[in-house]
Design an enzyme around this catalytic site. Structure first.
Site, short mmCIF file in Angstrom:
data_model
loop_
_atom_site.label_atom_id
_atom_site.label_comp_id
_atom_site.label_asym_id
_atom_site.label_seq_id
_atom_site.Cartn_x
_atom_site.Cartn_y
_atom_site.Cartn_z
N LYS A 170 0.84 -1.19 0.00
CA LYS A 170 0.00 0.00 0.00
C LYS A 170 0.87 1.24 0.00
CE LYS A 170 -1.83 2.70 2.91
NZ LYS A 170 -1.67 3.99 2.17
N GLU A 244 10.49 0.63 9.93
CA GLU A 244 11.46 1.70 9.63
C GLU A 244 10.75 3.00 9.98
OE1 GLU A 244 14.48 1.49 8.37
OE2 GLU A 244 14.63 -0.36 7.21
N CYS A 278 13.77 10.38 6.42
CA CYS A 278 13.76 9.82 7.77
C CYS A 278 15.14 9.92 8.42
CB CYS A 278 13.29 8.38 7.73
SG CYS A 278 14.13 7.43 6.48
N GLU A 375 11.15 15.10 15.50
CA GLU A 375 11.36 15.07 14.06
C GLU A 375 10.45 16.10 13.39
OE1 GLU A 375 9.88 11.60 11.85
OE2 GLU A 375 11.83 11.60 10.86
P1 NAD Z 1 2.37 7.83 8.43
O1 NAD Z 1 2.94 6.88 9.38
O2 NAD Z 1 1.14 8.57 8.80
O3 NAD Z 1 2.06 7.14 7.02
C1 NAD Z 1 2.92 6.20 6.42
C2 NAD Z 1 2.07 5.15 5.71
O4 NAD Z 1 1.29 4.45 6.68
C3 NAD Z 1 1.06 5.70 4.70
O5 NAD Z 1 0.99 4.80 3.62
C4 NAD Z 1 -0.24 5.71 5.49
O6 NAD Z 1 -1.37 5.63 4.66
C5 NAD Z 1 -0.09 4.46 6.33
N1 NAD Z 1 -0.86 4.45 7.56
C6 NAD Z 1 -1.31 5.51 8.31
N2 NAD Z 1 -1.96 5.06 9.41
C7 NAD Z 1 -1.92 3.71 9.37
C8 NAD Z 1 -2.39 2.67 10.24
N3 NAD Z 1 -3.04 2.95 11.37
N4 NAD Z 1 -2.15 1.39 9.91
C9 NAD Z 1 -1.47 1.08 8.78
N5 NAD Z 1 -1.01 2.00 7.92
C10 NAD Z 1 -1.21 3.31 8.21
O7 NAD Z 1 3.56 8.80 8.10
P2 NAD Z 1 3.54 10.13 7.29
O8 NAD Z 1 3.30 11.25 8.23
O9 NAD Z 1 2.70 10.01 6.07
O10 NAD Z 1 5.08 10.09 6.82
C11 NAD Z 1 6.11 10.76 7.49
C12 NAD Z 1 6.78 9.89 8.54
O11 NAD Z 1 7.34 8.73 7.98
C13 NAD Z 1 7.91 10.61 9.22
O12 NAD Z 1 7.72 10.58 10.60
C14 NAD Z 1 9.15 9.83 8.84
O13 NAD Z 1 10.13 9.75 9.81
C15 NAD Z 1 8.65 8.49 8.52
N6 NAD Z 1 9.51 7.87 7.52
C16 NAD Z 1 10.43 6.94 7.91
C17 NAD Z 1 11.28 6.32 6.98
C18 NAD Z 1 12.30 5.28 7.37
O14 NAD Z 1 12.87 4.66 6.51
N7 NAD Z 1 12.56 5.06 8.62
C19 NAD Z 1 11.16 6.67 5.65
C20 NAD Z 1 10.25 7.61 5.29
C21 NAD Z 1 9.42 8.20 6.24
#
Ligand code: NAD
Ligand code: MN
Length: 463
Positions: A170, A244, A278, A375
């Site tokens: 997804k 991650e 990230c 962050e």
């Molecule tokens: P998010 O966690 O809200 O969303 C990430 C993904 O998870 C999206 O596809 C979203 O639709 C899905 N999602 C949201 N709620 C969910 C749930 N309850 N169950 C399952 N899936 C769900 O994050 P965001 O705000 O969109 O993205 C930014 C964050 O992602 C930042 O905090 C960043 O640090 C992190 N990030 C980490 C890495 C890494 O490699 N460690 C890489 C990129 C981003």
């Protein structure tokens, strides 16, 4: 280059694009213009179930498919990505907001490299883990964020299918277009139906997928908050899990560093992809004797950063991915101002439409400040000073995160000593934000667990 975008997309299930069962769609926009690019299928529990059933069925044959044959598919995917790289880079840039120079020169080459690298592993798994028969896990639910959409898809899909698993992926709701284009490539190379399925939708769709009872493994990249929720939901199940998550990575500059290079490293560390990374180097720790020099040079360098049209190949800083993310960053800018740190920004003009944030520097920040601990996920950096290497280590490790760290020094022994002391999954010496499919990536502490890339990354997809 003009890229064709269909007005509407379905999910990719069992090798075909299919309409969502609910009939509902949502819009994906270009964050630099606020124009609607396409309408995407909103994934319901029924759609997720269809995809998991297809993946389960495909697993029977895919897991027993000869390793050389699996490798052939991965090689062909990699080649097709190279052939369509220009188109994919443009699509990534319009959907995501990142500068075309980055999607063309960083994201796309790494995407292809990731499939090539894992193609090479398929028939060497028994050699890589001697004494064990490398068995795949089954159906993998993979949820990814919006900052490196296609690269994260590659990081997830390539090792999973190389090991003989099947996948339901997804993508993030704001950036699903390149994953759907990847689905076309999977059709072109005739990957057996059901081996990779792609469901679009928001967090609710992600929840339905990660909580599906017939999933064997969940791989999540995203926020620490959502990661913890997924971990709790997986705890009472049979599911294997890798996470991650976020970071607040230190970039540490010693007085004996090549200072101009180090300043370039700070710029690359925090302004690459608008800081929506990230492992961004969002805390810069500078040895006291060169503090002023580094800050002055950094300001001068920031003034030269060109913010604007992500499709312009001279652009350094593109658009913020979404209105929501821009509001988050703006909240931190206000907090930063009230935490009495000195603030500097590039003061450049901003386009009238779209979501934009000027590169911003806070100097003289206390380690306990909110902007030094949380962050921000934007082009915002804070600087702090240190006197000794021990103090640098203490400050660098004073965080709940542990994804990456940078060390700038001309002394090899100091670089190695620092690398041993820093509690972070990746330590870069005299560079920052370098990635390689052969090199494991992943976090310590609240940055998550499990590795992606190289031999260590395969362990996440094998019994
Ligand atoms: P998010 O966690 O809200 O969303 C990430 C993904 O998870 C999206 O596809 C979203 O639709 C899905 N999602 C949201 N709620 C969910 C749930 N309850 N169950 C399952 N899936 C769900 O994050 P965001 O705000 O969109 O993205 C930014 C964050 O992602 C930042 O905090 C960043 O640090 C992190 N990030 C980490 C890495 C890494 O490699 N460690 C890489 C990129 C981003
Ligand atoms: Mn978009």
């Amino acid at each position: 280059m003009k890229v064709e975008i269909a007005p509407e997309y379905g999910h990719f299930i069992n090798g075909r694009f299919v309409a969502p069962q609910s009939g509902e769609h949502f819009e994906s926009i270009n964050p630099a213009t606020e124009e609607t690019l396409s309408r995407l299928a909103n994934g319901s529990g029924a759609d997720v179930d269809g995809a998991v059933v297809a993946a389960r069925k495909a697993f029977k044959r895919w897991s027993r498919c000869r390793a050389q044959e699996r490798a052939g598919y991965l090689f062909r995917i990699a080649r097709r990505i190279q052939e369509r790289a220009r188109e994919l880079a443009v699509l990534e840039t319009v959907d995501c907001g990142k500068p075309i120079r980055e999607s063309r020169d960083v994201d796309l080459p790494l995407v292809a490299q990731h499939f090539f690298h894992h193609a090479g592993w398929c028939d060497k798994l028994a050699w890589a883990f001697p004494g064990r028969s490398p068995e795949p896990l089954g159906v993998c639910a993979q949820v990814i964020p919006w900052n490196f959409p296609l690269l994260m898809a590659a990081w997830k899909i390539a090792p999973a299918i190389a090991c003989g698993n099947t996948v339901v992926l997804k993508p993030a709701e704001t950036t699903s277009l390149t994953a759907l284009r990847l689905a076309e490539i999977l059709q072109e190379v005739e990957l057996p139906p059901g081996v990779v399925n792609i469901i679009t939708g928001d967090g609710e769709t992600g929840r339905a997928l990660t909580e599906h009872a017939d999933v064997d493994k969940v791989a999540f990249t995203g926020s620490t908050e959502v990661g913890k929720r997924i971990a709790a939901a997986c705890a009472p199940t049979r599911k294997r899990l890798t996470l991650e998550l976020g970071g607040k990575s230190p970039n540490i500059i010693f007085a004996d560093a090549a200072i101009d290079q180090a300043v370039e490293g700070v710029v690359a560390g925090i302004f690459f992809n608008q800081g929506e990374v990230c492992c961004a180097g969002s805390r810069v720790l500078i040895e006291e004797s060169v503090l002023e020099e580094v800050v002055e040079k950094l300001k001068r360098r920031m003034k030269n950063l060109r913010l604007g049209d992500p499709l312009d190949k001279n652009t350094d800083v593109g658009a913020i991915n979404s209105k929501r993310q821009l509001e988050t960053i703006q909240r931190y800018l206000e907090i930063g101002a009230s935490e009495a740190a000195k603030r500097f920004d590039t003061n450049c003009p901003l386009p009238s439409r779209g979501y934009w944030c000027r590169p911003t520097l806070f100097t003289g920040v206390q380690p306990a400040a909110t902007i030094a601990r949380e962050e921000i996920f934007g082009p915002v950096v804070c600087t702090m000073s240190f006197r000794t290497a021990e103090e640098a280590v203490e400050r660098a490790n004073n965080t709940n995160y542990g994804l990456s760290a940078g060390v700038w020094t001309q002394k090899g022994s100091k670089a190695l000593w620092m690398a041993r002391q820093l509690k972070a999954g990746v330590v870069w010496c005299n560079t920052f934000n370098e990635f390689d499919a052969a090199s494991p990536f992943g976090g310590w502490k609240e940055s998550g667990f499990g590795r992606e890339g190289g031999r260590a990354g395969l362990l996440a997809y094998l019994q």
